[in-house]
Motif scaffolding. Structure first.
Motif, mmCIF file in Angstrom:
data_model
loop_
_atom_site.group_PDB
_atom_site.id
_atom_site.type_symbol
_atom_site.label_atom_id
_atom_site.label_comp_id
_atom_site.label_asym_id
_atom_site.label_seq_id
_atom_site.Cartn_x
_atom_site.Cartn_y
_atom_site.Cartn_z
ATOM 1 N N ILE A 201 5.082 -4.369 6.239
ATOM 2 C CA ILE A 201 3.800 -4.726 5.625
ATOM 3 C C ILE A 201 3.157 -3.500 4.988
ATOM 4 O O ILE A 201 2.653 -3.556 3.866
ATOM 5 C CB ILE A 201 2.876 -5.385 6.664
ATOM 6 C CG1 ILE A 201 3.437 -6.764 7.035
ATOM 7 C CG2 ILE A 201 1.451 -5.529 6.129
ATOM 8 C CD1 ILE A 201 2.687 -7.486 8.125
ATOM 9 N N CYS A 202 3.180 -2.366 5.682
ATOM 10 C CA CYS A 202 2.609 -1.140 5.116
ATOM 11 C C CYS A 202 3.451 -0.602 3.966
ATOM 12 O O CYS A 202 2.916 -0.007 3.019
ATOM 13 C CB CYS A 202 2.480 -0.070 6.200
ATOM 14 S SG CYS A 202 1.199 -0.403 7.426
ATOM 15 N N PHE B 286 -0.020 0.399 1.963
ATOM 16 C CA PHE B 286 0.425 1.789 1.844
ATOM 17 C C PHE B 286 0.620 2.379 3.233
ATOM 18 O O PHE B 286 0.033 1.917 4.211
ATOM 19 C CB PHE B 286 -0.599 2.618 1.058
ATOM 20 C CG PHE B 286 -1.944 2.720 1.727
ATOM 21 C CD1 PHE B 286 -2.264 3.803 2.540
ATOM 22 C CD2 PHE B 286 -2.896 1.713 1.555
ATOM 23 C CE1 PHE B 286 -3.504 3.884 3.167
ATOM 24 C CE2 PHE B 286 -4.139 1.793 2.179
ATOM 25 C CZ PHE B 286 -4.442 2.875 2.986
ATOM 26 N N VAL B 287 1.449 3.404 3.300
ATOM 27 C CA VAL B 287 1.601 4.207 4.509
ATOM 28 C C VAL B 287 0.655 5.385 4.393
ATOM 29 O O VAL B 287 0.640 6.076 3.375
ATOM 30 C CB VAL B 287 3.053 4.682 4.677
ATOM 31 C CG1 VAL B 287 3.191 5.618 5.874
ATOM 32 C CG2 VAL B 287 3.992 3.484 4.817
ATOM 33 N N HIS C 223 -1.139 8.971 4.513
ATOM 34 C CA HIS C 223 -0.536 10.235 4.088
ATOM 35 C C HIS C 223 0.076 11.004 5.248
ATOM 36 O O HIS C 223 1.037 11.755 5.067
ATOM 37 C CB HIS C 223 -1.579 11.101 3.376
ATOM 38 C CG HIS C 223 -2.057 10.491 2.097
ATOM 39 N ND1 HIS C 223 -3.065 11.042 1.332
ATOM 40 C CD2 HIS C 223 -1.682 9.360 1.430
ATOM 41 C CE1 HIS C 223 -3.292 10.289 0.268
ATOM 42 N NE2 HIS C 223 -2.461 9.266 0.306
ATOM 43 N N SER C 224 -0.459 10.839 6.434
ATOM 44 C CA SER C 224 0.077 11.532 7.612
ATOM 45 C C SER C 224 1.288 10.827 8.205
ATOM 46 O O SER C 224 1.873 11.305 9.180
ATOM 47 C CB SER C 224 -1.014 11.666 8.680
ATOM 48 O OG SER C 224 -1.495 10.381 9.057
ATOM 49 N N GLY C 225 1.673 9.708 7.621
ATOM 50 C CA GLY C 225 2.820 8.959 8.108
ATOM 51 C C GLY C 225 2.414 7.768 8.964
ATOM 52 O O GLY C 225 1.249 7.592 9.311
ATOM 53 N N GLN C 226 3.397 6.966 9.307
ATOM 54 C CA GLN C 226 3.155 5.770 10.107
ATOM 55 C C GLN C 226 2.811 6.152 11.547
ATOM 56 O O GLN C 226 3.439 7.030 12.126
ATOM 57 C CB GLN C 226 4.402 4.893 10.082
ATOM 58 C CG GLN C 226 4.214 3.500 10.632
ATOM 59 C CD GLN C 226 3.268 2.657 9.800
ATOM 60 O OE1 GLN C 226 2.105 2.512 10.145
ATOM 61 N NE2 GLN C 226 3.753 2.115 8.709
ATOM 62 N N GLU C 227 1.781 5.490 12.097
ATOM 63 C CA GLU C 227 1.385 5.722 13.477
ATOM 64 C C GLU C 227 1.282 4.384 14.196
ATOM 65 O O GLU C 227 0.990 3.363 13.589
ATOM 66 C CB GLU C 227 0.038 6.441 13.544
ATOM 67 C CG GLU C 227 0.036 7.839 12.942
ATOM 68 C CD GLU C 227 -1.331 8.479 13.018
ATOM 69 O OE1 GLU C 227 -1.846 8.644 14.130
ATOM 70 O OE2 GLU C 227 -1.891 8.799 11.948
#
Length: 262
Positions: A19-20, A26-27, A29-33
């Motif tokens: 979904i992101c 979008f994901v 900027h710091s990445g997926q959490e």
């Protein structure tokens, strides 16, 4: 953390969130959490507030993920939760049960699927999703009923209408008892109530600013033309058109199509 969608239980966090990673989201900027409901409940709470008579808003504070609020439509034959939020805690369960619980859950599009299965299990409810968005369900459940076509009648005149647009299965809810019987549409952001509450707008992606084409806009208008509604309730607190909403929708669509074709 970015979209608030719940995945099936696993020993480790998933490697990806489709979904992101889709162009409509979008994901960060710091990445997926990733987080859990228990951790989320430690520093978040749900706000419950009447948006209208028999229409309870439920949203999370501080704002989490996309930040939408759900709406509990209180109806004689059973309550319907429109759209969903991630956090479900004991206080929310008690408040909803005090209003008659939840018979069914219907969701406008995958960005608001969140913890729908968690909610359905707590309230012994069915979930109604349009089959065109089946691929975006990240936690399977026998409680999910996929429906096809352009309309799904529920109870007390409540009707789900597939408008497509933002997502292929994009759905709005017609609530005929809303506004003292004049009718209301609950739209998520399939029809987006904008800052100027006299208007609405439409997009394929809001964060990435991808517009819808004229054909998609005309289809949305056609799908809701035959139902009566005086109000539109959008996806965020107070994001509502509270009078002459059908005319506002027509006017907004004309303005939008004019802007993208001129």
């Amino acid at each position: 953390m970015q979209c608030g969608t719940q995945f099936s239980e696993s020993a480790k966090p998933p490697l990806h969130c489709p979904i992101c990673e889709d162009e409509r989201q979008f994901v960060r900027h710091s990445g997926q959490e990733w987080t859990t409901l228990e951790r989320l409940a430690a520093d978040h709470r749900n706000r419950l507030e009447e948006e209208a008579s028999r229409l309870l808003g439920i949203g999370t504070e501080p704002e989490f993920a996309i930040g939408q609020r759900a709406l509990l439509v209180q109806s004689p034959a059973g309550n319907l939760l429109w759209d969903c939020i991630t956090l479900l805690d004991d206080r929310t369960i008690a408040e909803v049960n005090a209003r008659g619980g939840i018979r069914g859950i219907a969701i406008s599009h995958p960005h608001y699927y969140t913890t729908m299965v968690e909610w359905a299990e707590h309230f012994d409810a069915e979930i109604f999703l349009h089959t065109a968005d089946r691929e975006w369900v990240m936690r399977k459940s026998p409680r999910i009923q996929f429906w096809e076509g352009t309309r799904l009648p529920l109870w007390d005149g409540l009707t789900l209408i597939n408008c497509a647009g933002h997502f292929e299965g994009g759905t709005v809810l017609h609530w005929p008892a809303g506004e003292n019987g004049k009718g209301a549409l609950l739209t998520g952001d399939i029809i987006q109530v904008v800052q100027d509450r006299r208007y609405v707008s439409f997009m394929r992606s809001y964060p990435n600013l991808i517009p819808l084409g004229a054909t998609a806009i005309r289809r949305i208008l056609e799908q809701v033309e035959s139902v009566a509604f005086e109000q539109i309730y959008g996806a965020w607190w107070k994001a509502n058109v509270l009078s002459d909403a059908k005319a506002a929708l027509r006017k907004s669509a004309e303005r939008y199509v004019r802007a993208i074709t001129s």
